[in-house]
Design a protein around this motif. Structure first.
Motif, PDB file in Angstrom:
ATOM      1  N   GLY A  29       0.811  -1.210   0.000  1.00 21.84           N
ATOM      2  CA  GLY A  29       0.000   0.000   0.000  1.00 21.84           C
ATOM      3  C   GLY A  29       0.840   1.253   0.000  1.00 21.84           C
ATOM      4  N   ILE A  30       0.242   2.315   0.505  1.00 21.88           N
ATOM      5  CA  ILE A  30       0.887   3.616   0.613  1.00 21.88           C
ATOM      6  C   ILE A  30       0.998   3.965   2.087  1.00 21.88           C
ATOM      7  CG2 ILE A  30       0.694   6.085   0.087  1.00 21.88           C
ATOM      8  CD1 ILE A  30       1.275   4.327  -2.373  1.00 21.88           C
ATOM      9  N   THR A  49      -4.380   7.010  -6.195  1.00 25.69           N
ATOM     10  CA  THR A  49      -3.660   5.817  -5.747  1.00 25.69           C
ATOM     11  C   THR A  49      -4.608   4.670  -5.428  1.00 25.69           C
ATOM     12  OG1 THR A  49      -1.989   7.283  -4.808  1.00 25.69           O
ATOM     13  CG2 THR A  49      -1.863   4.981  -4.182  1.00 25.69           C
ATOM     14  N   ALA A  53      -4.586   0.990  -7.081  1.00 28.00           N
ATOM     15  CA  ALA A  53      -4.592  -0.266  -6.314  1.00 28.00           C
ATOM     16  C   ALA A  53      -5.633  -1.213  -6.882  1.00 28.00           C
ATOM     17  CB  ALA A  53      -4.864   0.008  -4.832  1.00 28.00           C
ATOM     18  N   ALA A  80      -3.698  -0.128   2.617  1.00 27.52           N
ATOM     19  CA  ALA A  80      -3.095  -1.285   1.980  1.00 27.52           C
ATOM     20  C   ALA A  80      -4.121  -2.346   1.606  1.00 27.52           C
ATOM     21  CB  ALA A  80      -2.053  -1.896   2.931  1.00 27.52           C
ATOM     22  N   THR A  87       5.977  -5.933  -4.974  1.00 28.48           N
ATOM     23  CA  THR A  87       5.580  -4.566  -4.655  1.00 28.48           C
ATOM     24  C   THR A  87       5.923  -3.621  -5.803  1.00 28.48           C
ATOM     25  OG1 THR A  87       6.001  -5.026  -2.322  1.00 28.48           O
ATOM     26  CG2 THR A  87       5.799  -2.712  -2.949  1.00 28.48           C
ATOM     27  N   PHE A  91       4.766   1.875  -4.377  1.00 28.43           N
ATOM     28  CA  PHE A  91       4.081   1.348  -3.194  1.00 28.43           C
ATOM     29  C   PHE A  91       5.078   0.889  -2.136  1.00 28.43           C
ATOM     30  CE2 PHE A  91       0.925   1.227  -6.449  1.00 28.43           C
ATOM     31  CZ  PHE A  91      -0.284   1.385  -5.816  1.00 28.43           C
ATOM     32  N   SER A  93       5.545  -1.957   1.256  1.00 26.05           N
ATOM     33  CA  SER A  93       5.048  -3.246   1.720  1.00 26.05           C
ATOM     34  C   SER A  93       5.441  -3.444   3.178  1.00 26.05           C
ATOM     35  CB  SER A  93       5.577  -4.394   0.862  1.00 26.05           C
ATOM     36  OG  SER A  93       6.955  -4.540   1.037  1.00 26.05           O
TER      37      SER A  93
END
Length: 164
Positions: A29-30, A49, A53, A80, A87, A91, A93
């Motif tokens: 994710g971010i 974003t 995803a 996330a 990844t 992003f 992880s």
């Protein structure tokens, strides 16, 4: 996994919880540090974003990982999805080791501050009186549903724990 009991019905919040042993898993994710709680969700929803995803992982971000708060109130937080994919460059992880979790389910209204009330019950009622202590891993909020128009939410709160 077993159901322990229902809590907080008297506060208008349905909250149930389980104790779960979970194998290691990865999230992608971010991760951002924002000066106010919840700021990361606003960013990923507005900058595209979250849509990216959906394209990459087949779903929108549904996990919120809280790594902690600083003294100034800033929040180290990650939006996330659980994924074993490689990844992508933009992003972040995080890999959770196998551990025990307390899994709370909060069902209620958004305007009624369901999520805030459940966290309050966890931190002021349940954890101090339980046999569990929160580990130093990030907590997770899993958003099953969050419908502002209908004013309903269903959120799982996952707290990594060990016996005191």
């Amino acid at each position: 996994m077993f159901n322990i009991k229902d809590m907080s019905e008297d506060k208008g919040v349905k909250m149930t919880y389980l104790v779960i042993e979970r194998e290691a898993f990865n999230v992608i994710g971010i991760r951002l540090i924002t000066p106010y709680g919840g700021g990361t969700w606003g960013i990923v929803k507005n900058d595209g974003t979250n849509n990216l995803a959906k394209e990459l992982f087949g779903q929108f971000f549904d996990l919120g990982l809280c790594f902690g708060f600083e003294e100034d109130g800033s929040n180290d937080y990650m939006c996330a999805v659980a994924s074993n994919q490689e990844t992508p460059g933009a992003f972040d992880s995080f890999t959770f080791p196998a551990t025990n979790w307390l899994k709370f389910e909060a069902i209620g209204t958004i305007t009624g501050q369901t999520l805030t009330q459940v966290w309050e019950c966890i931190n002021t009622e349940y954890l101090p009186q339980s046999d569990y202590k929160q580990s130093h891993l990030p907590t997770i909020e899993k958003y099953i549903s969050w419908d502002e128009a209908a004013d309903i939410c269903n959120v799982e709160i996952w707290i990594p724990v060990y016996l005191k």
